[in-house]
Motif scaffolding. Structure first.
Motif, PDB file in Angstrom:
ATOM      1  N   TYR A 168       0.859  -1.181   0.000  1.00 10.77           N
ATOM      2  CA  TYR A 168       0.000   0.000   0.000  1.00 10.77           C
ATOM      3  C   TYR A 168       0.896   1.230   0.000  1.00 10.77           C
ATOM      4  N   VAL A 169       0.512   2.244  -0.765  1.00  8.01           N
ATOM      5  CA  VAL A 169       1.310   3.467  -0.844  1.00  8.01           C
ATOM      6  C   VAL A 169       0.427   4.677  -0.545  1.00  8.01           C
ATOM      7  N   PHE A 170       0.913   5.503   0.354  1.00  8.16           N
ATOM      8  CA  PHE A 170       0.275   6.781   0.681  1.00  8.16           C
ATOM      9  C   PHE A 170       1.268   7.888   0.310  1.00  8.16           C
ATOM     10  N   VAL A 171       0.794   8.937  -0.342  1.00 12.75           N
ATOM     11  CA  VAL A 171       1.629  10.123  -0.538  1.00 12.75           C
ATOM     12  C   VAL A 171       0.918  11.290   0.136  1.00 12.75           C
ATOM     13  N   ASN A 172       1.577  11.870   1.117  1.00 14.11           N
ATOM     14  CA  ASN A 172       0.991  12.956   1.891  1.00 14.11           C
ATOM     15  C   ASN A 172       1.814  14.224   1.734  1.00 14.11           C
ATOM     16  N   LEU A 173       1.171  15.353   2.015  1.00 13.24           N
ATOM     17  CA  LEU A 173       1.840  16.650   1.880  1.00 13.24           C
ATOM     18  C   LEU A 173       1.593  17.485   3.115  1.00 13.24           C
ATOM     19  N   GLY A 174       2.624  18.151   3.571  1.00  6.90           N
ATOM     20  CA  GLY A 174       2.467  19.143   4.635  1.00  6.90           C
ATOM     21  C   GLY A 174       3.052  20.460   4.157  1.00  6.90           C
ATOM     22  N   LEU A 175       2.487  21.553   4.633  1.00  6.76           N
ATOM     23  CA  LEU A 175       2.979  22.873   4.223  1.00  6.76           C
ATOM     24  C   LEU A 175       3.878  23.452   5.302  1.00  6.76           C
ATOM     25  N   GLY A 176       4.898  24.181   4.875  1.00  2.58           N
ATOM     26  CA  GLY A 176       5.815  24.829   5.807  1.00  2.58           C
ATOM     27  C   GLY A 176       7.239  24.387   5.549  1.00  2.58           C
ATOM     28  N   GLY A 177       8.174  25.069   6.187  1.00  7.88           N
ATOM     29  CA  GLY A 177       9.593  24.775   5.971  1.00  7.88           C
ATOM     30  C   GLY A 177      10.087  23.605   6.794  1.00  7.88           C
ATOM     31  N   ASN A 178       9.392  23.313   7.887  1.00 10.32           N
ATOM     32  CA  ASN A 178       9.824  22.223   8.770  1.00 10.32           C
ATOM     33  C   ASN A 178       8.557  21.494   9.227  1.00 10.32           C
ATOM     34  N   VAL A 179       8.058  20.668   8.326  1.00 12.25           N
ATOM     35  CA  VAL A 179       6.707  20.117   8.458  1.00 12.25           C
ATOM     36  C   VAL A 179       6.625  19.048   9.547  1.00 12.25           C
ATOM     37  N   THR A 180       5.606  19.147  10.375  1.00 12.26           N
ATOM     38  CA  THR A 180       5.340  18.061  11.311  1.00 12.26           C
ATOM     39  C   THR A 180       3.962  17.446  11.053  1.00 12.26           C
ATOM     40  N   ASN A 181       3.158  18.150  10.272  1.00 10.40           N
ATOM     41  CA  ASN A 181       1.777  17.742  10.067  1.00 10.40           C
ATOM     42  C   ASN A 181       1.534  17.510   8.570  1.00 10.40           C
ATOM     43  N   PHE A 182       1.532  16.257   8.177  1.00  8.59           N
ATOM     44  CA  PHE A 182       1.350  15.929   6.758  1.00  8.59           C
ATOM     45  C   PHE A 182      -0.148  15.702   6.519  1.00  8.59           C
ATOM     46  N   ASN A 183      -0.891  16.787   6.520  1.00 10.86           N
ATOM     47  CA  ASN A 183      -2.343  16.639   6.623  1.00 10.86           C
ATOM     48  C   ASN A 183      -3.083  16.745   5.293  1.00 10.86           C
ATOM     49  N   TYR A 184      -2.379  16.690   4.172  1.00  7.40           N
ATOM     50  CA  TYR A 184      -3.060  16.586   2.871  1.00  7.40           C
ATOM     51  C   TYR A 184      -2.660  15.258   2.242  1.00  7.40           C
ATOM     52  N   GLU A 240       6.883  26.722   0.858  1.00  5.57           N
ATOM     53  CA  GLU A 240       7.612  25.475   1.084  1.00  5.57           C
ATOM     54  C   GLU A 240       6.692  24.394   1.630  1.00  5.57           C
ATOM     55  N   GLY A 241       7.088  23.155   1.422  1.00 14.14           N
ATOM     56  CA  GLY A 241       6.320  22.029   1.926  1.00 14.14           C
ATOM     57  C   GLY A 241       7.166  20.778   1.929  1.00 14.14           C
ATOM     58  N   SER A 242       6.600  19.699   2.410  1.00 14.03           N
ATOM     59  CA  SER A 242       7.292  18.409   2.366  1.00 14.03           C
ATOM     60  C   SER A 242       6.313  17.327   1.957  1.00 14.03           C
TER      61      SER A 242
END
Ligand code: NAG
Ligand code: NAG
Ligand code: NAG
Ligand code: NAG
Ligand code: NAG
Ligand code: NAG
Ligand code: NAG
Length: 220
Positions: free
Chosen positions: A78-94, A127-129
């Motif tokens: 199973y593969v999930f690709v998540n995105l978080g916004l910001g320069g130092n992301v802790t919350n990958f909520n998309y 920025e994001g991760s």
């Protein structure tokens, strides 16, 4: 006589083969290398810190979403690709594999162009991760992250650079709506399907209970 190298290779092969590579956007670090303290088992980003202005990789990525290229080593996962916004992301909520995640079959390269979720419109320079999570049969998860800057002038990879191996395919795990004629979901699927290579639009409703508990358990 069997060489030490061969023995070593045999010993690490089962472990190494369970891990995966994030080839694009450039990952935070090569977490497949053995001489580091990084571990793909470690949430949320294998123990690798985010890029800063002076260190690490940060890739320009298009404002409406871009390419993701993975090197998968398992018969399926199973593969999930998540995105978080910001320069130092802790919350990958998309989630970019929305509405849920994929079941990828076949080892090799998977390269797809992923649109951003509706309503997410990052500005030039934001920025994001990106976090990629794979889950195998045992239910344990592996993580890799890549840091990005959304750029108006960035482009997706070319068709030559972004090729999915023929033996690799994926199916979207469907969210159960309790209503098989949920037009919202199918319209979204059709739209993202247009830009996703090899989308196999199969409903896997039998596993949805389990699937959703994965999602809620993992995207914390
Ligand atoms: C950056 O990306 C390259 C290429 O993917 C990778 O080899 C390297 O480990 C990454 N990390 C750093 C800190 O350069
Ligand atoms: C890994 O961690 C140990 C203990 O903290 C440290 O001594 C070592 O230098 C680290 N190795 C690398 C490659 O960073
Ligand atoms: C990024 O966040 C982590 C975890 O909250 C923190 O330990 C680290 O110091 C932060 N890095 C920077 C460069 O701010
Ligand atoms: C995601 O988290 C960020 C901050 O970490 C917040 O600003 C944003 O509203 C959140 N978005 C969603 C869809 O939860
Ligand atoms: C995912 O794919 C693999 C191999 O194709 C299959 O064995 C497995 O049952 C699938 N999982 C789900 C939940 O459909
Ligand atoms: C895109 O714009 C950024 C910021 O203006 C610049 O640093 C970068 O070189 C540009 N990239 C390309 C491919 O033109
Ligand atoms: C499915 O949704 C439609 C439209 O919202 C509704 O008319 C119908 O009763 C629903 N069917 C079920 C089984 O919930």
């Amino acid at each position: 006589m069997v060489s030490a190298t061969l023995l070593f290779a045999a010993a690490v092969a089962p472990l190494a083969s369970a891990h995966f590579g994030l080839e694009y956007p450039a990952w935070r670090a090569d977490t497949l290398q053995s001489d580091t303290n990084y571990s793909q088992w470690q949430y949320p980003c294998a123990g690798v810190p985010a890029a800063t202005s002076t260190s690490g990789n940060r890739t320009d990525w298009p404002l409406k979403g871009g390419s993701i290229k993975l090197d998968l080593h398992h018969p399926w996962e199973y593969v999930f690709v998540n995105l978080g916004l910001g320069g130092n992301v802790t919350n990958f909520n998309y989630t970019l594999t929305g509405p849920t995640f994929w079941n990828v079959t076949g080892a090799g390269t998977l390269c797809v162009d992923l649109p951003l979720p509706e309503g997410l419109n990052p500005s030039d320079g934001q920025e994001g991760s990106i976090q990629v999570v794979t889950v195998g049969e045992s239910g344990s998860a592996l993580y890799n992250c890549a840091d990005i800057t959304f750029r108006a002038n960035a482009t997706a990879l070319s068709k030559d650079e972004c090729k999915t191996d023929e033996k690799v395919s994926f199916a979207q795990i469907k969210e159960q709506s309790g209503n098989s004629t949920d037009d919202g979901a199918s319209a979204d699927d059709a739209k993202s399907g247009a830009s996703i290579v090899g989308l196999n639009n199969v409903a896997l409703t039998a596993v949805v209970g389990m699937a959703l508990s994965f999602v809620t358990g993992m995207v914390l």
